[in-house]
Enzyme design. Sequence first.
Site, PDB file in Angstrom:
ATOM      1  N   PRO A   2       0.829  -1.213   0.000  1.00  0.00           N
ATOM      2  CA  PRO A   2       0.000   0.000   0.000  1.00  0.00           C
ATOM      3  C   PRO A   2       0.863   1.262   0.000  1.00  0.00           C
ATOM      4  CG  PRO A   2      -0.624  -1.512   1.779  1.00  0.00           C
ATOM      5  CD  PRO A   2       0.653  -2.016   1.203  1.00  0.00           C
ATOM      6  N   GLU A   3       0.480   2.235  -0.816  1.00  0.00           N
ATOM      7  CA  GLU A   3       1.188   3.512  -0.844  1.00  0.00           C
ATOM      8  C   GLU A   3       0.323   4.558  -0.156  1.00  0.00           C
ATOM      9  OE1 GLU A   3       3.858   4.748  -3.338  1.00  0.00           O
ATOM     10  OE2 GLU A   3       4.443   2.809  -4.132  1.00  0.00           O
ATOM     11  N   LYS A  59       2.459   6.442   5.728  1.00  0.00           N
ATOM     12  CA  LYS A  59       1.705   5.186   5.615  1.00  0.00           C
ATOM     13  C   LYS A  59       1.184   4.697   6.962  1.00  0.00           C
ATOM     14  CE  LYS A  59       4.590   3.757   1.772  1.00  0.00           C
ATOM     15  NZ  LYS A  59       5.413   2.645   1.269  1.00  0.00           N
ATOM     16  N   ARG A 249      15.396  -2.027  -3.929  1.00  0.00           N
ATOM     17  CA  ARG A 249      14.118  -2.046  -4.636  1.00  0.00           C
ATOM     18  C   ARG A 249      14.344  -1.915  -6.137  1.00  0.00           C
ATOM     19  NH1 ARG A 249       9.997  -0.616  -1.196  1.00  0.00           N
ATOM     20  NH2 ARG A 249       8.675  -1.539  -2.776  1.00  0.00           N
TER      21      ARG A 249
END
Length: 262
Positions: A2-3, A59, A249
Amino acid sequence: MPEIVDVEIVRRHLQRRMRGARIVGVHATDAYVLRPASPSTFRRALVGRTVRDVGRRGKWLRLELDAGLLLFSHLGMTGDWAECEPRAPRERAERARLDLSRGRRATSVRYLDARRFGRLIASRQDIPEWTSLGPDPLSDGLDARALAGLLARHRRAVKEVLMDQTVLAGIGNILATEGLWIARIDPRSRSDALSAADVRAVVRGLRAVIHRELRHKPAGAFDLRVYGRAGRPCPRCGATVASVTLGGRASAFCPGCQARRR
Ligand SMILES: [Zn+2]
């Protein structure tokens, strides 16, 4: 994962369902995601509390309850909150369920998390994970001059710095990748080598992606231009989208139209 936009959408749902509601029951058995880790201590802290507000920073979600209690929620990789009937059977990925009463209406919300990287933390004060967060692009806005000052302090790749939660809260891989593509900046560029014009372009890029997501995501459709498209043609210049690893990443970018600053 989730962003910030996903978490903001969850916040709005929770705010609508929980604000002013009293927690009348807590079903939480997974000590792995709970703090305090003892399910009975966690349950005792929450039962009887009324939800005053549901906030978000980056977040992290922060539920303000009465009697000075806070409930922090991080969705990790696969977390989500969903409304359900109080007597609905437990779902496989369910880690906690809060039964709520508001006026005559009884409902429940449950926290689902298949991979259990998320956290539910009941605390009487703000936790370090919350207080260490940088400005939030949605609630605090994005200021190019302030961001230029922050980026100039780091020599790492600009994409890694943008994803550092103490620099900006809530920028994840998708937003950083897409925002830098819009800005035409190579994600490997050294953070302190960006010009004022570059930083303004990055701010415009991040804003554009955040607003595009907020508009389209609740319906599920969301166009990605380079993220997850390595090996395919760049929609702007036609060059082949490449991928490098930055800060562990995968980072897609277009070598044709994203310039590297050194
Ligand atoms: Zn391109």
